[in-house]
Design an enzyme around this catalytic site. Structure first.
Site, mmCIF file in Angstrom:
data_model
loop_
_atom_site.group_PDB
_atom_site.id
_atom_site.type_symbol
_atom_site.label_atom_id
_atom_site.label_comp_id
_atom_site.label_asym_id
_atom_site.label_seq_id
_atom_site.Cartn_x
_atom_site.Cartn_y
_atom_site.Cartn_z
ATOM 1 C CG HIS A 68 -2.064 0.937 1.104
ATOM 2 N ND1 HIS A 68 -1.971 2.275 1.380
ATOM 3 C CD2 HIS A 68 -3.326 0.725 0.683
ATOM 4 C CE1 HIS A 68 -3.132 2.847 1.144
ATOM 5 N NE2 HIS A 68 -3.973 1.923 0.715
ATOM 6 C CG ASP A 101 -8.649 -4.446 -2.513
ATOM 7 O OD1 ASP A 101 -9.841 -4.297 -2.230
ATOM 8 O OD2 ASP A 101 -7.974 -3.589 -3.081
HETATM 9 N N1 ACO Z 1 4.090 -7.755 -4.712
HETATM 10 C C1 ACO Z 1 5.428 -7.731 -4.903
HETATM 11 N N2 ACO Z 1 6.180 -6.615 -4.785
HETATM 12 C C2 ACO Z 1 5.546 -5.471 -4.468
HETATM 13 C C3 ACO Z 1 4.161 -5.431 -4.220
HETATM 14 C C4 ACO Z 1 3.427 -6.627 -4.357
HETATM 15 N N3 ACO Z 1 2.117 -6.632 -4.155
HETATM 16 N N4 ACO Z 1 3.808 -4.173 -3.905
HETATM 17 C C5 ACO Z 1 4.934 -3.436 -3.949
HETATM 18 N N5 ACO Z 1 6.002 -4.224 -4.286
HETATM 19 C C6 ACO Z 1 7.398 -3.799 -4.373
HETATM 20 C C7 ACO Z 1 7.645 -3.030 -5.663
HETATM 21 O O1 ACO Z 1 8.110 -3.882 -6.692
HETATM 22 C C8 ACO Z 1 8.704 -2.034 -5.233
HETATM 23 O O2 ACO Z 1 9.940 -2.701 -5.218
HETATM 24 P P1 ACO Z 1 11.327 -1.883 -5.526
HETATM 25 O O3 ACO Z 1 11.414 -0.844 -4.455
HETATM 26 O O4 ACO Z 1 12.378 -2.925 -5.458
HETATM 27 O O5 ACO Z 1 11.144 -1.283 -6.904
HETATM 28 C C9 ACO Z 1 8.330 -1.723 -3.778
HETATM 29 O O6 ACO Z 1 7.620 -2.870 -3.308
HETATM 30 C C10 ACO Z 1 7.459 -0.473 -3.626
HETATM 31 O O7 ACO Z 1 6.330 -0.638 -4.473
HETATM 32 P P2 ACO Z 1 5.689 0.537 -5.340
HETATM 33 O O8 ACO Z 1 4.902 -0.052 -6.450
HETATM 34 O O9 ACO Z 1 6.750 1.546 -5.700
HETATM 35 O O10 ACO Z 1 4.731 1.177 -4.263
HETATM 36 P P3 ACO Z 1 3.484 2.077 -4.550
HETATM 37 O O11 ACO Z 1 3.218 2.818 -3.292
HETATM 38 O O12 ACO Z 1 3.698 2.889 -5.791
HETATM 39 O O13 ACO Z 1 2.318 1.060 -4.897
HETATM 40 C C11 ACO Z 1 0.567 -0.516 -4.648
HETATM 41 C C12 ACO Z 1 1.391 0.585 -3.979
HETATM 42 C C13 ACO Z 1 0.079 -0.024 -6.039
HETATM 43 C C14 ACO Z 1 -0.671 -0.801 -3.820
HETATM 44 C C15 ACO Z 1 1.434 -1.780 -4.796
HETATM 45 O O14 ACO Z 1 1.837 -2.238 -3.524
HETATM 46 C C16 ACO Z 1 0.719 -2.905 -5.557
HETATM 47 O O15 ACO Z 1 0.737 -2.921 -6.803
HETATM 48 N N6 ACO Z 1 0.028 -3.850 -4.819
HETATM 49 C C17 ACO Z 1 -0.706 -4.899 -5.446
HETATM 50 C C18 ACO Z 1 -2.061 -4.361 -5.923
HETATM 51 C C19 ACO Z 1 -3.019 -4.093 -4.763
HETATM 52 O O16 ACO Z 1 -3.200 -4.901 -3.884
HETATM 53 N N7 ACO Z 1 -3.679 -2.920 -4.841
HETATM 54 C C20 ACO Z 1 -4.673 -2.524 -3.842
HETATM 55 C C21 ACO Z 1 -4.197 -1.344 -3.062
HETATM 56 S S1 ACO Z 1 -5.317 -0.955 -1.777
HETATM 57 C C22 ACO Z 1 -6.630 -0.232 -2.511
HETATM 58 O O17 ACO Z 1 -6.567 0.373 -3.544
HETATM 59 C C23 ACO Z 1 -7.882 -0.386 -1.846
#
Ligand code: ACO
Length: 431
Positions: free
Chosen positions: A309, A367
């Site tokens: 998140h 979620d």
């Molecule tokens: N699985 C594996 N790796 C992940 C995940 C994941 N679910 N989420 C983040 N990471 C990693 C990224 O690859 C990144 O790695 P790096 O630093 O080596 O490049 C690091 O963790 C940070 O992730 P970002 O994508 O930069 O974080 P951001 O804050 O932009 O994104 C998000 C947050 C979109 C929710 C992300 O965690 C994700 O895609 N999660 C899966 C989708 C999800 O569950 N979305 C629901 C969110 S809650 C809602 O909307 C109600």
């Protein structure tokens, strides 16, 4: 908000360039007010993804992502989810206070009186393919509402804004249920004024003209809680979209539609649907390590859906409540050995012990468990994000109303760091 101090911007020789005011809110980090920065320095700030930017001041919702705290108008989400109802939360988010008993009765009656949609609206559905995604239909039909309620579209009138809010809270569940009925080829069910908000929605989803539906109170309570948990989440992507759309003076139905479109994405509200698809794809506990390895592989686009998140760097408090709701619903339905739930619990356990997830502070978000509850309630997977939209509509409308009521509100217009071609001329031989 009050100004506490100033922040001095210095050049490379540590010489002061300008002073910027620093404001504090009631909770959370202070903000540097950079509105005058361009005028004073000729420079913009650069913050794609808004990691360090407060786009507005708001009184509605507070999140402490490090501690895993979520407050609606100051009340902890745990207390609201355990002791409140969704319509009480709607009242709270819209009007800043929980309703008294009389206020709640009046509010519920008001919502109940607006649950039907204009009969002409049903024609819109016929234009869609039966296999259209419900969110695609939602975008079209909720957007179309502005064509039906011309009587209350003056955004500068508090009466019109309140009426639009009531209409949206009341009609979105009816439209969500219609999306479902349309996709399975069954007749639409009219709302029933004798039922509560959630009972009515479940009946519109599951009853048919041949077979009535008797709502189960445990399942009704579970869906009510899902709506509470999704009701608001401060300046998330869809709420920010609603605010940006509304900042131009667009009508509330158009703005909420923009929010629905944004919510649909898999990185936002589409994640609940993606989680269930992922669990079904994993299929068995023995396959979990393979998928964890894929989630950690930078060359693989696979992510663990329902994990991570932007704001929470701790357990999402909503995920904890949702997990508890899972137990209640599965117990009620006699599904103690639900395969998907067991898989989800094991996936969570393994991920939370893995150094990759620990280091990056990736925890289950709301979620992760909501799909399992919705699945157990009999809601088809492709409807999950529409249910999220039903809960979030109140948050969107409360933020839209707060923004329009702000006398300092201006059109939202971000700037950019231009990286394209510098000025060039067309070749002389070009016509
Ligand atoms: N699985 C594996 N790796 C992940 C995940 C994941 N679910 N989420 C983040 N990471 C990693 C990224 O690859 C990144 O790695 P790096 O630093 O080596 O490049 C690091 O963790 C940070 O992730 P970002 O994508 O930069 O974080 P951001 O804050 O932009 O994104 C998000 C947050 C979109 C929710 C992300 O965690 C994700 O895609 N999660 C899966 C989708 C999800 O569950 N979305 C629901 C969110 S809650 C809602 O909307 C109600």
């Amino acid at each position: 908000m009050t100004q506490t101090r100033t922040f001095t911007v210095v050049d490379e020789n540590s010489q002061p360039i300008c002073e910027l005011p620093v404001f504090n809110g009631t909770l959370g980090p202070d903000v540097i007010d950079v509105q005058a920065l361009y005028r004073k320095t000729g420079m913009f700030t650069f913050d794609p993804g808004f990691n360090s930017t407060a786009s507005c001041a708001s009184d509605i919702t507070y999140i402490d992502g490090e501690k895993g705290i979520l407050l609606y108008r100051g009340y902890p989400i745990e207390q609201l989810a355990e002791r409140g109802t969704f319509l009480e939360v709607c009242h709270l988010l819209l009007y800043n206070e929980l309703p008294t008993t009389d206020e709640l009765t009046a509010f519920e009656q008001n919502i109940t009186m607006h649950t039907m949609v204009h009969d002409q609206l049903t024609n819109f559905f016929k234009g869609f393919r039966r296999d259209a995604h419900p969110m695609a239909i939602m975008v079209g039909v909720v957007g179309a509402l502005s064509a039906f309620y011309h009587d209350a579209l003056d955004i500068n009138s508090k009466r019109d804004r309140d009426l639009s809010a009531i209409r949206l809270i009341a009609k979105v569940p009816t439209i969500v249920a219609m999306c479902h009925k349309y996709s399975v080829g069954l007749p639409f069910m009219y709302p029933n004024n004798k039922l509560s908000y959630v009972e009515n929605f479940m009946r519109m989803m599951f009853a048919t003209p041949c077979d009535d539906y008797i709502p189960n109170p445990v399942l009704v309570r579970a869906l009510d809680r899902i709506l509470i948990l999704h009701a608001d989440h401060e300046q998330n992507a869809s709420t920010s979209t609603v605010r940006l759309a509304g900042s131009s003076g667009a009508n509330p139905y158009a703005c909420i539609t923009a929010g629905i479109a944004c919510l649909w994405g898999a990185a936002h509200g589409g994640a609940n649907e993606a989680v269930l698809n992922m669990l079904q794809q994993i299929g068995d506990v023995s396959e979990i390590p393979k998928f964890i390895a894929r989630a950690k592989d930078k060359n693989d686009s696979f992510r663990l859906m329902g994990f991570g998140h932007r704001v929470y760097k701790n357990y999402d408090p909503r995920a904890k409540l949702m997990r508890a709701t899972c137990y209640e619903v599965l117990e009620e339905l006699g599904l103690h050995d639900d395969k998907l739930f067991k898989l989800a619990l094991e996936l969570e356990r393994i991920a939370l012990e893995d150094p990759y997830f620990i280091e990056k502070k990736l925890y289950p978000n709301v979620d992760f468990y909501s799909g399992i509850v919705l699945h157990a309630l009999g809601i088809p997977t492709n409807m999950f994000t529409a249910i999220f939209a039903m809960g979030r509509s109140i948050g969107w409308i409360a933020h839209w109303d707060e923004m329009i009521s702000d006398p300092d509100q201006r059109i939202g217009r971000p700037r950019q760091l231009y990286t394209g071609e510098t000025r060039r001329d067309l070749p002389s031989q070009h016509r």
